[in-house]
Design an enzyme around this catalytic site. Structure first.
Site, PDB file in Angstrom:
ATOM      1  N   LYS B  72       2.449   5.381   2.014  1.00 25.32           N
ATOM      2  CA  LYS B  72       1.220   5.856   2.655  1.00 25.32           C
ATOM      3  C   LYS B  72       0.186   4.751   2.532  1.00 25.32           C
ATOM      4  CE  LYS B  72      -1.962   9.856   2.503  1.00 25.32           C
ATOM      5  NZ  LYS B  72      -2.275  11.123   1.803  1.00 25.32           N
ATOM      6  N   SER B 147      -2.633  14.955   4.878  1.00 29.87           N
ATOM      7  CA  SER B 147      -2.939  13.634   5.373  1.00 29.87           C
ATOM      8  C   SER B 147      -1.773  12.655   5.316  1.00 29.87           C
ATOM      9  CB  SER B 147      -4.114  13.059   4.583  1.00 29.87           C
ATOM     10  OG  SER B 147      -3.753  12.877   3.223  1.00 29.87           O
ATOM     11  N   SER B 171      -1.768  17.488   0.856  1.00 33.49           N
ATOM     12  CA  SER B 171      -1.471  16.379   1.765  1.00 33.49           C
ATOM     13  C   SER B 171      -0.067  15.818   1.684  1.00 33.49           C
ATOM     14  CB  SER B 171      -2.479  15.246   1.557  1.00 33.49           C
ATOM     15  OG  SER B 171      -3.700  15.556   2.169  1.00 33.49           O
TER      16      SER B 171
END
Lengths: 486, 488
Positions: B72, B147, B171
């Site tokens: 990420k 996210s 997330s």
């Protein structure tokens, strides 16, 4: 100060802690490095960095808490103080807010004001750990501002007093006592020029006897005791003038300008920051257990006030001399080393020689005690030779001068080489006395007429003739005897 | 020879060990697939250069030697830019690797690229990104969740077998659910936050997205464990997760016998829960019962306070964490500033997207003088009450079972009101408020073929139980083996 008014003063002092590395990073804290050479990723607040508390900074806070008799919190919290400024890399300062590491405690000190000395005790509100900000550098390049983050993250102990000081003299005496204490316990080097000991003074005035406090103005970042005195005196007078002119004092932060000797407002209450304090989620609560406190207590040196009391009780040193001797750790260490070498019986003359001759010369040369060109054992040897009659006091001063100028020979070698030995030979002294009496008929006449002081001139003549080596006590006795018998 | 793009980490390691593929081939295949799917999915912000990637793969050593992974883009990396999906950090190069990145690199994992996310991890859709929205491999008109949506999409699309994510309010779990894969958010403090760009520090926790619980159990011990750089990382022994899985495998057809699983039934009957989700969770509960567990209803009476508490505390921390993006030292700086004030305001106005600005404003407001007690302090008290609810529930059961989300993945642009998006976090936020470990695993599809995820929540440091239970479930079901059909 206008006698109808009284001032109420509290000080907030930032003492920079002498840890090797910063409070939340491993970067070095040494002063004077090239800009931005002592900046870790954490100090520059790079994305993804996190603070880790430096244990040595906590140790310093514990030592301070013990030294002032404050309460050391078993659990204290770090909080974020949020504001934007270019030299504040994270956009917040890590400080302590609701739960400081030290609460309470007192500072006792001597105030000399109007020719009289008195003792005063001031209570501390709190002392808390926090990090310093960096510095903005103006005028490095025209039209540009630079940022130096070397200082960012340097550990500070902010020491807050209760508003219990009532004059600039008290404020300075308190600040000096605190300055001495933090150096004494080895947590701060006290270097005010380098910003290691910075003072904020909250000053308000009120009509004498009024119960409530007046509105205060905060003088920020004073870095000398002289400026502190001037700034507070100016501020008190200014506030009284304002009130007398019918104007209300408004809360403000002010700066002292040493050039003009005045204070000027930096920001008003309306412009005051809302710091939005909240507990820093990156740091766990600071837990200090009893064992850690006990360990620091064991390592704490004898504190200045306790030492002063002991010097009076044990050595018969005057309270005034004891206060002077303990006004600085290096001086106190020097003194104690000299007494250790000379013996406790000579503790008083050691104090006199150290304070009058050694410190006197250093003061004249504007040098600190650490720069003294003689050692405690040299001072002890000198005092011993004066005490056993080998040296007159003027001989002692000449010996000191020889050392001061860099002569490395021992006391006895120098007494021999410079012929400093006091003349105690009765026959020789009697001859010199007789010559001096003969050569100074005017002084003799005056003495006989009852003018005691005239004796000094005759003693002086003998000392001069003996090149300072005559034992002045013996000389005085011989002159008295000669003049009373004839 | 190549292996299926949908191979798990475990299968890829076996293929590497048998010599049927090479690390280089795996890495380059992953990169090629990422590039090919980028127009459809926009899962990546940055891809590694093929030459550098091949070299890294060829020289990798360690237990994961040659396994392609994606990070990420909230994790700092030295070799690739780190952007947090923000214009503020477009092109930013970190001088250090995040601890999670460094540990995976040391174990031999090969970084294929940095995945897309909601800017600074603020969002549940990976649509609040300076680099454009990511899309769901199961339906490219839909969100992959967020996210960590880029990571979830990359794993679901068979680009990489595993990816890192971060979970502040759901997330990792919510995009795992939306994309039909497995994701684990460890106990707060188990995984170091060093090098993980902060959104809300007391909630943020790094974790993993993979195809199976088995792979999560393989990767978790590599990234978990105390880190002297993170004061909130916890010094606990890391259990042998593989051993916990082995016990399940050795235990026959009812391996969860003796396990007590609490079904948070209020969540199923909550308003706005899609019937297909409700049914899938009920079916998962039956599966767990068939595996031997005692499944019964439990209550989390104050769960409805979780969203308001979270949306006070997380923005409060964010407003402070994001103050460092001021244009002074790194990142975006406006070209139009003539005063210090405009340097700040224009830099931040240009550099941050709307959702980030919204949360900074909320956070600044709730911390302001006079509001602190009413908002921040009150929300902290609520946080404690919610943690107490979970603690009480765990006196009755070993694990909690809940849905991950009220619905399956929504269409891009469907939730235009930010509060609607916030409300979708209702089932995941509790674990963040209480710092508990939680896992998402696939448990079905809705009538449109969109994946549905189940959530298991364990007491602090109960990762072994989460992984073991999910492994038992995945040995008994095939939901996690399904792959999106729209893709090559």
């Amino acid at each position: 100060m206008d006698p109808r008014y009284e001032a109420v003063i509290g000080l907030e002092i930032h003492a920079q802690l002498t840890t090797c590395s910063k409070i939340f990073s491993g970067a070095a804290t040494a002063f004077g490095a090239e800009p931005n050479r002592q900046v870790s990723w954490v100090d520059a607040a790079l994305p993804g960095t996190l603070p880790v508390l430096n244990r040595a900074a906590v140790t310093s806070a514990i030592r301070f808490g013990l030294a002032v008799g404050g309460e050391i919190a078993p659990v204290s919290l770090f909080a974020r103080k949020n504001y934007f400024y270019p030299d504040l890399p994270k956009g917040y300062q890590i400080s302590q807010y609701e739960a400081p590491v030290v609460r309470g405690g007192t500072i006792a000190f001597t105030v000399s004001e109007g020719g009289a000395a008195r003792e005063k005790r001031v209570r501390l509100t709190r002392a808390h750990l926090e990090e310093d900000a960096g510095k903005s550098l103006h005028a490095v390049q025209p039209g540009m501002s630079g940022i130096d983050l070397n200082r960012a993250g340097t550990p500070l102990l902010e020491i807050v007093s209760e508003p219990e000081l009532s004059s600039s003299a008290e404020a300075v005496a308190y600040a000096r006592a605190l300055h001495n204490l933090v150096r004494w316990i080895g947590i701060c080097d006290g270097n005010m020029q380098e910003g290691s000991f910075r003072i904020d003074a909250n000053v308000s005035v009120r009509r004498r006897g009024e119960p409530g406090l007046g509105t205060r103005r905060e003088i920020k970042n004073v870095n000398s005791f002289r400026f502190l005195q001037q700034a507070i005196d100016y501020e008190i007078a200014w506030q009284i003038d304002e009130i007398e002119a019918g104007r209300a004092i408004e809360q403000a932060t002010v700066l002292f300008d040493p050039a003009s000797g005045t204070t000027r407002a930096m920001r008003s209450k309306e412009e005051a920051h809302d710091y939005r304090y909240f507990p820093d989620p990156d740091l766990l609560p600071l837990v200090i257990d009893a064992a850690w406190i006990a360990e620091e207590a064991r390592q704490l040196p004898e504190l200045p006030h306790a030492l002063a009391e002991r010097l009076v009780a044990q050595y018969g040193v005057s309270p005034n001399d004891a206060a002077l001797l303990t006004s600085d750790k290096t001086l106190a260490d020097f003194y104690q080393a000299a007494v250790a070498a000379a013996g406790a019986a000579l503790a008083k003359p050691c104090a006199n020689w150290l304070l009058v001759e050694v410190v006197g010369r250093l003061n004249k040369e504007e040098r600190p005690i650490g720069d003294a060109p003689i050692t405690p054992s040299q001072l002890a040897a000198l005092v011993a030779r004066v005490a056993d009659g080998t040296l007159s006091s003027s001989g002692g001063k000449r010996l000191l001068s020889a050392w001061w100028e860099g002569d490395r020979r021992s006391a006895d070698e120098l007494i021999e080489a410079l012929a400093l030995k006091q003349v105690n030979d009765q026959a020789l002294l009697a001859r010199l006395v007789a010559e001096a009496i003969a050569a100074n008929p005017k002084s003799v006449a005056e003495f006989r007429a009852g003018k005691e002081k005239a004796l000094n001139a005759i003693v002086g003549a003998v000392m001069k003739a003996s090149q300072g080596k005559a034992n002045p006590q013996q000389v005085t006795e011989l002159i008295r005897a000669a003049l009373s018998s004839s | 020879m190549t292996i299926s793009p949908f191979a798990t980490v475990t299968e890829s390691l076996a293929a590497l060990a048998s010599g049927s593929t090479t690390a280089e081939a795996l890495a380059l295949a992953a990169r090629a697939r990422a590039e090919a799917l980028q127009p459809q999915l926009n899962a990546f912000i940055t891809l590694a250069e093929p030459d550098a990637l091949a070299k890294a793969a060829a020289t990798a050593t360690g237990p994961l030697a040659g396994i392609p992974i994606a990070h990420k883009d909230l994790f700092c990396t030295t070799e690739l830019p780190t952007t947090a999906a923000s214009r503020m950090l477009a092109g930013y190069r970190s001088p250090f690797d995040a601890t999670v990145v460094a540990r995976l690199k040391a174990a031999g994992a090969v970084t294929v690229g940095k995945t897309n996310l909601d800017e600074f991890a603020m969002g549940s859709a990976t649509s609040h990104s300076w680099f454009g929205p990511s899309r769901n491999p199961w339906a490219t008109d839909r969100t992959p969740g967020g996210s960590s949506g880029g990571s979830a999409a990359a794993v679901a699309a068979g680009i990489v077998p595993a990816a890192t994510g971060t979970d502040t309010g759901g997330s990792i779990r919510q995009p795992a659910a939306f994309c039909g894969i497995t994701g684990i958010k460890p106990t707060y403090g188990l995984v170091s936050r060093w090098g993980m760009i902060a959104y809300a520090s007391s909630f943020d926790q790094g974790g993993l997205l993979a195809r199976t619980a088995e792979d999560c159990a393989l990767l978790l011990p590599i990234i978990a464990g105390f880190d002297a750089h993170d004061s909130t990382s916890v010094s606990v022994p890391i259990p042998d997760y593989r051993a916990a899985l082995d016990e399940i495998e050795a235990a026959g057809t009812r391996p969860l016998t003796g396990w007590r699983i609490g079904l948070v039934s209020d969540f199923l009957s909550a308003e706005g829960v899609q019937p297909a989700v409700r049914d899938a969770i009920a079916t998962a509960a039956r599966t767990y019962a068939e595996l031997g567990a005692t499944v019964f209803d439990v209550a989390l009476p104050r769960a409805d306070l979780a969203i308001p508490a979270y949306y006070i505390l997380a923005p409060a921390e964010a407003s402070s964490n994001l103050a460092r993006y001021d244009g002074v030292r790194f990142g975006h700086r406006t070209e139009e500033a003539d005063t210090l004030f405009t340097l700040y305001t224009k830099t931040r106005a240009e550099g941050f997207g709307w959702e980030v600005k919204r949360r900074i404003l909320i956070g600044t407001y709730v911390l302001s003088h006079g509001y602190y007690d009413a908002y921040y302090r009150k929300a902290q008290q609520v946080r404690r009450l919610i943690a107490d609810d979970y603690a009480a529930a765990f006196t009755q059961c070993d694990l909690l079972l809940t849905p991950i989300t009220p619905t399956t993945a929504w269409r891009l642009g469907e939730k235009s009101d930010p509060v609607e998006e916030y409300l979708a976090d209702i089932f995941t936020i509790g674990a963040n408020l209480a710092g508990l470990p939680a896992l998402a695993h696939p448990c079905g599809f809705d009538e449109e073929g969109l994946p549905i995820g189940a959530q298991l929540i364990a007491p602090h440091f109960g990762e072994a139980k989460l992984l073991a239970a999910a492994h038992a479930f995945q040995r008994a079901t095939d939901w996690h083996r399904a792959t999106p059909t729209l893709l090559p």
